[in-house]
Design a protein around this motif. Sequence first.
Motif, PDB file in Angstrom:
ATOM      1  N   ASN A   1       0.883  -1.127   0.040  1.00 15.13           N
ATOM      2  CA  ASN A   1       0.061   0.214   0.000  1.00 15.13           C
ATOM      3  C   ASN A   1       0.918   1.202  -0.017  1.00 15.13           C
ATOM      4  O   ASN A   1       0.237   2.457   0.078  1.00 15.13           O
ATOM      5  CB  ASN A   1      -0.859   0.087   1.066  1.00 15.13           C
ATOM      6  N   PHE A   2       1.956   1.177  -0.145  1.00 11.84           N
ATOM      7  CA  PHE A   2       3.134   2.105  -0.142  1.00 11.84           C
ATOM      8  C   PHE A   2       4.145   2.097  -0.936  1.00 11.84           C
ATOM      9  O   PHE A   2       4.833   3.142  -1.345  1.00 11.84           O
ATOM     10  CB  PHE A   2       3.514   2.783   1.400  1.00 11.84           C
ATOM     11  N   TYR A   3       4.713   0.769  -1.094  1.00  3.61           N
ATOM     12  CA  TYR A   3       5.826   0.695  -1.758  1.00  3.61           C
ATOM     13  C   TYR A   3       5.490  -0.235  -3.133  1.00  3.61           C
ATOM     14  O   TYR A   3       4.807  -1.322  -2.925  1.00  3.61           O
ATOM     15  CB  TYR A   3       6.925  -0.311  -0.950  1.00  3.61           C
ATOM     16  N   THR A   4       5.601   0.556  -4.259  1.00  8.20           N
ATOM     17  CA  THR A   4       5.222  -0.195  -5.681  1.00  8.20           C
ATOM     18  C   THR A   4       6.126  -0.701  -6.376  1.00  8.20           C
ATOM     19  O   THR A   4       5.887  -1.696  -6.929  1.00  8.20           O
ATOM     20  CB  THR A   4       4.451   1.005  -6.441  1.00  8.20           C
ATOM     21  N   SER A   5       7.673  -0.341  -6.244  1.00  2.00           N
ATOM     22  CA  SER A   5       8.502  -1.078  -7.426  1.00  2.00           C
ATOM     23  C   SER A   5       9.983  -0.507  -6.758  1.00  2.00           C
ATOM     24  O   SER A   5      10.006   0.575  -6.275  1.00  2.00           O
ATOM     25  CB  SER A   5       8.127  -0.555  -8.669  1.00  2.00           C
ATOM     26  N   GLY A   6      10.736  -1.195  -7.597  1.00  3.23           N
ATOM     27  CA  GLY A   6      12.311  -0.831  -7.145  1.00  3.23           C
ATOM     28  C   GLY A   6      13.022  -1.225  -8.373  1.00  3.23           C
ATOM     29  O   GLY A   6      12.700  -2.296  -8.865  1.00  3.23           O
ATOM     30  N   PHE A   7      14.066  -0.695  -8.586  1.00  5.46           N
ATOM     31  CA  PHE A   7      14.933  -0.893  -9.638  1.00  5.46           C
ATOM     32  C   PHE A   7      16.341  -1.124  -9.077  1.00  5.46           C
ATOM     33  O   PHE A   7      16.769  -0.351  -8.070  1.00  5.46           O
ATOM     34  CB  PHE A   7      15.269   0.175 -10.612  1.00  5.46           C
ATOM     35  N   VAL A   8      16.845  -2.308  -9.374  1.00 13.38           N
ATOM     36  CA  VAL A   8      18.334  -2.572  -8.953  1.00 13.38           C
ATOM     37  C   VAL A   8      19.224  -2.608 -10.339  1.00 13.38           C
ATOM     38  O   VAL A   8      19.106  -3.141 -11.206  1.00 13.38           O
ATOM     39  CB  VAL A   8      18.472  -4.130  -8.419  1.00 13.38           C
ATOM     40  N   THR A   9      20.034  -1.390 -10.221  1.00 14.89           N
ATOM     41  CA  THR A   9      20.853  -0.992 -11.398  1.00 14.89           C
ATOM     42  C   THR A   9      22.444  -1.135 -10.997  1.00 14.89           C
ATOM     43  O   THR A   9      22.719  -0.063 -10.666  1.00 14.89           O
ATOM     44  CB  THR A   9      20.548   0.242 -11.925  1.00 14.89           C
ATOM     45  N   TYR A  10      22.926  -2.260 -10.875  1.00 16.99           N
ATOM     46  CA  TYR A  10      24.250  -2.239 -10.336  1.00 16.99           C
ATOM     47  C   TYR A  10      25.231  -2.041 -11.422  1.00 16.99           C
ATOM     48  O   TYR A  10      26.095  -1.349 -11.092  1.00 16.99           O
ATOM     49  CB  TYR A  10      24.540  -3.985  -9.990  1.00 16.99           C
ATOM     50  N   SER A  11      25.013  -2.017 -12.755  1.00 16.23           N
ATOM     51  CA  SER A  11      25.891  -1.608 -13.636  1.00 16.23           C
ATOM     52  C   SER A  11      25.336  -0.306 -14.275  1.00 16.23           C
ATOM     53  O   SER A  11      24.357   0.192 -14.188  1.00 16.23           O
ATOM     54  CB  SER A  11      26.066  -2.485 -14.853  1.00 16.23           C
ATOM     55  N   GLU A  12      26.694   0.227 -14.901  1.00 16.70           N
ATOM     56  CA  GLU A  12      26.467   1.880 -15.575  1.00 16.70           C
ATOM     57  C   GLU A  12      25.464   1.587 -16.564  1.00 16.70           C
ATOM     58  O   GLU A  12      24.519   2.333 -16.862  1.00 16.70           O
ATOM     59  CB  GLU A  12      27.485   2.385 -15.990  1.00 16.70           C
ATOM     60  N   ASN A  13      25.288   0.266 -17.432  1.00 14.25           N
ATOM     61  CA  ASN A  13      24.571   0.140 -18.477  1.00 14.25           C
ATOM     62  C   ASN A  13      23.042  -0.073 -17.907  1.00 14.25           C
ATOM     63  O   ASN A  13      22.324   0.800 -18.478  1.00 14.25           O
ATOM     64  CB  ASN A  13      24.881  -0.991 -19.287  1.00 14.25           C
ATOM     65  N   ALA A  14      22.929  -0.601 -16.878  1.00 14.08           N
ATOM     66  CA  ALA A  14      21.573  -0.559 -16.411  1.00 14.08           C
ATOM     67  C   ALA A  14      21.031   0.758 -15.705  1.00 14.08           C
ATOM     68  O   ALA A  14      19.870   1.087 -15.960  1.00 14.08           O
ATOM     69  CB  ALA A  14      21.681  -1.694 -15.118  1.00 14.08           C
TER      70      ALA A  14
END
Length: 165
Positions: A46-59
Amino acid sequence: MTKSLDQTAEQLGDILLSSGLHMVTAESCTAGLISMTLAAVANSGNFYTSGFVTYSENAKTRLLGVHPDTLKQHTAVSEQTAREMVRGACARSGEPVGLSITGYAGPDGGEDGTPAGTIWFGWVLPDGRDEAECHRFSGEPKSVMEQGTQFALEGLIKRLKRGGQ
């Protein structure tokens, strides 16, 4: 006594729930620890919708829209990158609140001489402002990741309480 990660995440969840706000995360050096911590909170959906894990510069470029020139001129561990990461996450998710984290958890620092434990944080607040802050932590990589997660969550709580709501 310091609060645990779970207690801090619960406090943030309470603030977001009471405000009717949703948030997104963009993580690099914590590799999903912030997402995992938030997802473990009751009613997190109800408060957290999504997350991105972008470990590399390309990501960071492909998924969050961090400009390649930003990475070239300032590196992935910089104020500019932290701000572009969080703005990109909010733009892609449509959420009004976000946080980003990018740094060197260790054991090594950056090729540019940035020491291990250096982390940049970015936050987007409901009024559209974005803020960034750098902090240096010490310890083993896992400890630095946990300290960074705590700092990121506490930083968002502090900013929401001071009027970003």
